[in-house]
Motif scaffolding. Structure first.
Motif, mmCIF file in Angstrom:
data_model
loop_
_atom_site.group_PDB
_atom_site.id
_atom_site.type_symbol
_atom_site.label_atom_id
_atom_site.label_comp_id
_atom_site.label_asym_id
_atom_site.label_seq_id
_atom_site.Cartn_x
_atom_site.Cartn_y
_atom_site.Cartn_z
ATOM 1 N N GLY A 261 25.233 14.731 -28.160
ATOM 2 C CA GLY A 261 24.789 13.953 -27.007
ATOM 3 C C GLY A 261 25.558 12.660 -26.832
ATOM 4 O O GLY A 261 26.163 12.148 -27.774
ATOM 5 N N LEU B 27 16.994 16.119 -28.322
ATOM 6 C CA LEU B 27 17.869 17.277 -28.121
ATOM 7 C C LEU B 27 17.110 18.443 -27.488
ATOM 8 O O LEU B 27 17.639 19.148 -26.612
ATOM 9 N N ASP C 286 20.209 14.824 -32.530
ATOM 10 C CA ASP C 286 20.688 13.888 -31.519
ATOM 11 C C ASP C 286 20.972 12.575 -32.261
ATOM 12 O O ASP C 286 21.034 12.560 -33.489
#
Length: 435
Positions: free
Chosen positions: A346, A257, A326
């Motif tokens: 994501g 991330l 993420d």
């Protein structure tokens, strides 16, 4: 002296001119012979190049042989190897389970400050030794003799660690419950067995074997010993979560991330009134130095953002009421141990260069993530904050759903060390009887 230099200069230019002037050599080289000579030349150059590349390893191996094998690299039953203290939480529960059964093992490490050296509870059954770092360690492991060799390191016989002729069985034990999609190519192909934490891992490994036509490995479903310690501490310490504290715990590398969005997420959450604990993956500070420098600069002086670089992440996990990450394995450590919600940011892992490129089905956690929290594709302010507030408001309902999913998918949750230890003993006994 000056005249001498002029004479040498004239001679040099004359030789160069003659060398460039076309002269009939009265020689003929047919295309077939020329092609053959060119192939030989390319082969010699390539061989020389790779010999030079391997020369340091060959030299180390020569002197290693000259010195003779160390006693703790010979004739072992069960041997463990750790790259460093970060993996202690995976190895310790298994070692304790073996000690309980009074089984002696060898523990090799590349960390001179590995916690194993201070673990008096493992005495006298665990014999620990520092074998050096990097190529020094890899050379030593190439001469190891053991019935069973246990690692968490991916890529044996592909990356630096080569299989030793003296080792009968190479065993990989997982240190996370996520699928294998984000591992690099060929991470598990040359193991004899992978001890899996969930059916999803085994399914992906079987798919790769089928595609690559590699030898079938043993894939027993035994659980993830790393979670054992977290579960035990959670029961003993019972730390209450802080209502407005959110843990941001991204992975490292291309899928991380912070790599994709920098300090955007922690700054956004802090601005919205949350207390943020930013806990990057330790490898970020090694492999993503430039990214981390920018992130640390961006959050400097923000009182609402707390940076956690402690090797032990238990306190941060305990304090947080929710997690933002993420698609990373830490999501499941947090959700399954503490039964608290997560928001994953994501579209999913990058495939190029990773096992995901060839696995024909999605990672099992991509189906699970929306059930233990929420998944958003972009880290924009409106979307992320709305998702985070929804999961925090629904935390009681999500708690029971997370528990149900955990019990359905994770093998031997919180008690994996015992079945792993028993499996290793059986492996060692079987191999010893084959002699």
């Amino acid at each position: 002296m000056r005249d001498q230099h002029k004479t040498i200069s004239r001679v040099g230019w004359t030789i160069l001119f003659v060398g460039l002037f076309p002269i009939d050599a009265w020689a003929y080289l047919d295309p077939g012979t020329g092609s053959m000579l060119l192939s030989v030349l390319v082969g010699l150059v390539s061989s020389a190049y790779f010999l030079l590349r391997r020369l340091p390893a060959i030299t180390r191996a020569f002197f290693f042989r000259l010195a003779g094998k160390k006693d703790d690299l010979k004739g072992n039953g069960i041997v463990f190897y750790s790259e460093g203290r970060a993996y202690w939480s995976t190895f310790r529960p298994v070692l304790l389970a073996l000690v309980k059964r009074r089984v002696s093992v060898t523990f090799l490490t590349s960390d001179p400050e590995d916690p194993v050296f201070g673990a008096s509870e493992l005495s006298p059954f665990v014999h620990a030794r520092f074998i050096g770092k990097g190529n020094t360690a890899y050379t030593a492991l190439g001469f190891l003799e053991a019935d069973v060799f246990v690692l968490t390191t991916p890529g044996i016989d592909v990356l630096q660690i080569k299989r030793s002729p003296g080792v009968k069985r190479y065993i990989h034990i997982v240190h996370a419950v996520g699928d294998i999609h984000t591992y690099k190519f060929y991470s598990f192909d040359y193991y004899d067995a992978v001890y899996c934490a969930c059916p999803g891992q085994a399914e992906s490994l079987r798919a790769l074997e089928s595609i690559r036509k590699t030898k079938a490995k043993e894939l027993p479903l035994l659980g993830c010993a790393y979670l054992d310690g977290l579960v035990q501490r959670q029961k003993e310490e019972r730390v209450r979560p802080e209502e407005k504290t959110v843990l941001v715990a991204p992975t490292w590398g291309k899928n991380g991330l912070l790599t994709k969005t920098g300090a955007c997420v922690p700054l956004l959450l802090a601005k919205a009134g949350f207390h943020v604990i930013l806990r990057p993956h330790p490898q970020s500070f090694v492999s993503d130095k430039a990214v981390m420098e920018e992130v640390l600069k961006a959050i400097e002086g923000d009182a609402a953002i707390e940076l956690d670089r402690n090797p032990d992440g238990f306190v941060s996990l305990s304090r947080a009421s929710a997690m933002v990450s993420d698609i990373s394995g830490v999501i499941f450590d947090y959700a399954f141990v503490f039964l608290r919600p997560v928001v994953a940011v994501g579209p999913g892992p990058v495939k190029e260069g990773f096992e995901a490129w060839e696995i024909p089905h999605p990672a099992w956690e991509q189906e699970i993530l929306p059930k233990i929290g929420e998944r958003v594709l972009e880290a924009d302010e409106a979307t992320l904050l709305a998702a985070l507030r929804r999961v925090m408001n629904a935390k009681d309902a999500l708690k029971e759903r997370i528990r149900s999913i955990r019990d359905a998918h994770i093998i031997h949750f919180g008690c994996a060390a015992d079945p792993i230890a028993q499996a290793l003993i059986e492996e060692e006994t079987r191999e010893a009887h084959r002699d």
